[in-house]
Design a protein around this motif. Structure first.
Motif, mmCIF file in Angstrom:
data_model
loop_
_atom_site.group_PDB
_atom_site.id
_atom_site.type_symbol
_atom_site.label_atom_id
_atom_site.label_comp_id
_atom_site.label_asym_id
_atom_site.label_seq_id
_atom_site.Cartn_x
_atom_site.Cartn_y
_atom_site.Cartn_z
ATOM 1 N N GLY A 1 0.813 -1.226 0.000
ATOM 2 C CA GLY A 1 0.000 0.000 0.000
ATOM 3 C C GLY A 1 0.842 1.271 0.000
ATOM 4 O O GLY A 1 0.367 2.338 0.378
ATOM 5 N N ARG A 2 2.104 1.159 -0.428
ATOM 6 C CA ARG A 2 2.983 2.349 -0.480
ATOM 7 C C ARG A 2 2.927 2.951 -1.880
ATOM 8 O O ARG A 2 3.833 2.765 -2.695
ATOM 9 C CB ARG A 2 4.428 1.960 -0.143
ATOM 10 C CG ARG A 2 4.557 1.127 1.088
ATOM 11 C CD ARG A 2 4.809 2.011 2.255
ATOM 12 N NE ARG A 2 4.769 1.240 3.487
ATOM 13 C CZ ARG A 2 4.849 1.760 4.671
ATOM 14 N NH1 ARG A 2 4.960 3.050 4.810
ATOM 15 N NH2 ARG A 2 4.812 1.023 5.742
ATOM 16 N N TRP A 3 1.834 3.658 -2.142
ATOM 17 C CA TRP A 3 1.597 4.180 -3.488
ATOM 18 C C TRP A 3 2.633 5.199 -3.903
ATOM 19 O O TRP A 3 2.985 5.292 -5.075
ATOM 20 C CB TRP A 3 0.188 4.791 -3.556
ATOM 21 C CG TRP A 3 -0.866 3.770 -3.309
ATOM 22 C CD1 TRP A 3 -1.575 3.586 -2.159
ATOM 23 C CD2 TRP A 3 -1.281 2.737 -4.191
ATOM 24 N NE1 TRP A 3 -2.418 2.518 -2.279
ATOM 25 C CE2 TRP A 3 -2.265 1.965 -3.529
ATOM 26 C CE3 TRP A 3 -0.931 2.374 -5.491
ATOM 27 C CZ2 TRP A 3 -2.890 0.886 -4.100
ATOM 28 C CZ3 TRP A 3 -1.563 1.291 -6.072
ATOM 29 C CH2 TRP A 3 -2.531 0.559 -5.376
ATOM 30 N N PHE A 4 3.108 5.971 -2.942
ATOM 31 C CA PHE A 4 4.091 7.001 -3.282
ATOM 32 C C PHE A 4 5.357 6.354 -3.849
ATOM 33 O O PHE A 4 5.923 6.819 -4.832
ATOM 34 C CB PHE A 4 4.431 7.838 -2.044
ATOM 35 C CG PHE A 4 5.458 8.902 -2.330
ATOM 36 C CD1 PHE A 4 5.121 10.011 -3.095
ATOM 37 C CD2 PHE A 4 6.757 8.783 -1.861
ATOM 38 C CE1 PHE A 4 6.068 10.988 -3.381
ATOM 39 C CE2 PHE A 4 7.702 9.748 -2.147
ATOM 40 C CZ PHE A 4 7.355 10.853 -2.900
ATOM 41 N N TYR A 5 5.791 5.239 -3.231
ATOM 42 C CA TYR A 5 6.997 4.548 -3.699
ATOM 43 C C TYR A 5 6.750 3.905 -5.074
ATOM 44 O O TYR A 5 7.653 3.861 -5.907
ATOM 45 C CB TYR A 5 7.434 3.482 -2.692
ATOM 46 C CG TYR A 5 8.023 4.075 -1.430
ATOM 47 C CD1 TYR A 5 9.204 4.788 -1.474
ATOM 48 C CD2 TYR A 5 7.384 3.935 -0.207
ATOM 49 C CE1 TYR A 5 9.734 5.350 -0.342
ATOM 50 C CE2 TYR A 5 7.907 4.488 0.937
ATOM 51 C CZ TYR A 5 9.088 5.200 0.881
ATOM 52 O OH TYR A 5 9.617 5.761 1.996
#
Lengths: 259, 112
Positions: free
Chosen positions: A199-203
């Motif tokens: 769920g680390r969309w930024f990465y």
């Protein structure tokens, strides 16, 4: 009233727990409990040393294992470094100019193994020694040190990469540009999948954005990364990507401030 | 950690659980009672890691009580059902161990 010495101990103890990312509720309860204990002990003529031993660091060691962590600071730092390794590797793999040398191997192993450890130690040191005991905020000197450390750290990362590139020591193998690209795309897929699952969309967005200049140059121009057209296309895409990243970060931080 | 330190660590868990089983109590009182009962080699602060451990395992229940005099809140500990079972098991093992060790050392004189 608690003595000044005990009060200082409790504040340092609180900051030490914060630096280790301990659960807020446990932290508050334990501080309250120790405060109560120290007050009663002082009323009965005992001192801080007889209760805690006097050293915040040593006392924290005995408690640390029993206190749950909430922000999983160490795990987050480790993830950032795995991401950094990907960030340095994937674009050059896709570009096809990745070097399989002993220097590069040493560089990546050091970056993954010692990087998070060193980063955590220094940040923890700054947090513990430069946090104002009253406001629990990092002092100006601490912020300056953080900035300075960030610059030195990035210089080490980039400098290390430059040195590893310039002094290969020993070359293990040479892969064709196509094989490198396939390996790069494979790794990119793993990173995208991993970050989406976590769920680390930024990465996810960042690793795609960083790979996009090489990827688009490869698709539209192809061939040698040192070719003039290749450099122009990747530079243009890099510029566009940087602008998009900056815009996203700007709106994201603005939204957080508004919220 | 030396063997004797490990023994003390294990025994302290049982001792504190036994004190909590007597009546609802709090940290300072536990430390005082341990001193009264001449429990050896204990610094007062070392009871808190044990209390956290017992709490995590569900052997004790806690509640925070506000002070009337404006002092800090006090955390009270009471034994839970699983804590009572654990204490029974601890006591049983302790009596057997004590008997075994006494037999092994051949009485107090030989220990010295």
């Amino acid at each position: 009233m608690l003595s000044e010495k005990s009060e200082k101990f409790l504040k340092k103890f609180r900051i030490e727990m914060m630096a280790r990312g301990k659960d807020d509720e446990y932290r508050d309860n334990l501080e309250e409990e120790l405060r109560d204990h120290l007050m009663l002990a002082e009323q009965n003529g005992e001192d801080l040393e007889s209760v805690t031993g006097g050293s915040v660091k040593n006392y924290m060691k005995t408690l640390s294992i029993e206190l749950p962590e909430t922000n999983h600071l160490r795990r987050k730092i480790l993830l950032i470094f795995i991401f950094l390794v990907g960030m340095f590797t994937i674009p050059s793999l896709i570009g096809g100019d990745f070097d399989y040398t002993l220097s590069m191997f040493i560089y990546y192993v050091s970056l993954t193994l010692f990087g998070p450890f060193l980063f955590y130690l220094v940040i923890k040191f700054i947090f513990i020694h430069f946090t104002d005991l009253e406001t629990e905020k990092i002092s100006t000197a601490g912020i300056v040190l953080c900035g300075l450390y960030g610059v030195i750290y990035m210089a080490l990362l980039v400098g290390g990469l430059y040195l590893a590139d310039r002094y290969p020591i020993y070359e293990f193998m040479t892969l064709s540009s196509k094989s490198n690209m396939i390996a790069g795309l494979f790794l990119l897929g793993i990173f995208v999948f991993g970050t989406v699952v976590m769920g680390r969309w930024f990465y996810t967005f960042l690793i795609i954005a960083l790979s996009l200049p090489e990827l688009s140059a490869k698709i539209f121009v192809g061939g040698d990364p040192k070719d003039e057209n290749y450099i122009i296309v990747s530079a243009i895409v890099l510029f566009v990507v940087s602008a998009v990243v900056m815009t996203v970060l700007f709106f994201y931080s603005k939204k957080e401030v508004d919220d | 950690m030396s063997v004797s330190d490990q023994i003390m660590k294990g025994l302290l868990d049982g001792a504190i659980l036994a004190l909590i089983a007597e009546d609802e109590t709090y940290g300072y009182q536990i430390a005082e009672k341990l001193k009264e009962k001449a429990f050896p080699d204990i610094s007062e602060g070392s009871i808190y890691p044990v209390l956290l451990r017992l709490s995590k395992k569900g052997y004790v229940e806690t509640r925070m009580v506000k002070s009337d005099s404006g002092g800090p809140k006090r955390k009270y500990y009471s034994i839970s059902t699983s804590g009572k079972e654990e204490l029974r098991s601890f006591k049983d093992k302790w009596f057997k161990l004590n008997q075994g060790m006494s037999n092994l050392f051949g009485g107090d004189e030989n220990v010295k």
